[in-house]
Design a protein around this motif. Structure first.
Motif, PDB file in Angstrom:
ATOM      1  N   SER A   1       0.837  -1.194   0.000  1.00 23.66           N
ATOM      2  CA  SER A   1       0.000   0.000   0.000  1.00 23.66           C
ATOM      3  C   SER A   1       0.873   1.247   0.000  1.00 23.66           C
ATOM      4  O   SER A   1       2.090   1.168   0.056  1.00 23.66           O
ATOM      5  N   GLY A   2       0.242   2.377  -0.093  1.00 22.88           N
ATOM      6  CA  GLY A   2       0.958   3.641   0.015  1.00 22.88           C
ATOM      7  C   GLY A   2       1.361   4.253  -1.306  1.00 22.88           C
ATOM      8  O   GLY A   2       1.192   5.447  -1.506  1.00 22.88           O
ATOM      9  N   THR A   3       1.920   3.463  -2.206  1.00 29.21           N
ATOM     10  CA  THR A   3       2.372   4.001  -3.490  1.00 29.21           C
ATOM     11  C   THR A   3       2.041   3.027  -4.617  1.00 29.21           C
ATOM     12  O   THR A   3       1.932   1.813  -4.408  1.00 29.21           O
ATOM     13  N   GLY A   4       1.932   3.568  -5.807  1.00 27.63           N
ATOM     14  CA  GLY A   4       1.737   2.740  -6.993  1.00 27.63           C
ATOM     15  C   GLY A   4       3.051   2.148  -7.463  1.00 27.63           C
ATOM     16  O   GLY A   4       4.125   2.488  -6.946  1.00 27.63           O
ATOM     17  N   VAL A   5       2.971   1.247  -8.425  1.00 28.59           N
ATOM     18  CA  VAL A   5       4.165   0.697  -9.073  1.00 28.59           C
ATOM     19  C   VAL A   5       3.995   0.809 -10.583  1.00 28.59           C
ATOM     20  O   VAL A   5       2.885   0.746 -11.102  1.00 28.59           O
TER      21      VAL A   5
END
Length: 170
Positions: free
Chosen positions: A155-159
């Motif tokens: 979670s927290g950021t996209g890739v």
């Protein structure tokens, strides 16, 4: 349309060590080439898909290899066999890119089963190919074995990842 592909993997490495009166070194040079002519048999491919994709935090997507992707000209692609799979995770990712593990209708031939996953850390890459004499390659079975799952590990950021699939329609 015709497709010709040439995949080149090159590794240059040198192991060195200081010895008492000299320095020893062992060079390693490895170069492999996979050339695929247009067509559907051994050493041939007639379909290619490439894309840069982004998954939201904790996101997952299933790429439908049998009719769910389009080529660079907007034509629907139906793979019957995959000859090469390249996935590159962006170096700026915080989370890992996870490939495989589709719960149903998974493209399992390179992964074994739905629980098998490949984890690509930020900046990592995976290249999977079949040999030039291999006409079978990694089979894609429409409706029962055609989903390549790609997920964001956290979670927290996209890739972001780049993907290239080269294969045959028969």
């Amino acid at each position: 349309m015709t497709l010709t592909s040439k995949l080149v993997v090159s590794l240059d490495s040198t192991l060195t060590s200081a010895l008492d009166l000299a320095q020893g070194s062992v060079p390693l040079r490895l170069r492999e080439v996979l050339a695929l002519a247009d067509g559907t048999g051994a050493g041939r491919a007639d379909k290619i898909f490439s894309d840069r994709r982004t998954l939201a935090a904790s996101g997952t997507e299933s790429l439908d290899l049998a009719g769910g992707l389009t080529d660079a000209f907007g034509n629907v692609i139906t793979f019957a066999r995959i000859k090469a799979l390249l996935i590159v995770a962006a170096t700026g990712n915080t989370n890992n890119v996870v490939v495989g593990g589709a719960a149903s209708n998974g493209f399992a031939t390179p992964f074994g089963d739905a629980t098998d996953k490949l984890v690509l850390r930020p900046g990592g890459l995976c290249l999977l190919t079949t040999g030039p004499a291999d006409a079978t390659a990694y089979a894609v079975t429409a409706a029962t074995g055609d989903l390549l799952q790609v997920a964001n590990s956290g979670s927290g950021t996209g890739v972001t990842y780049d993907i290239v699939l080269i294969g045959a329609s028969a």
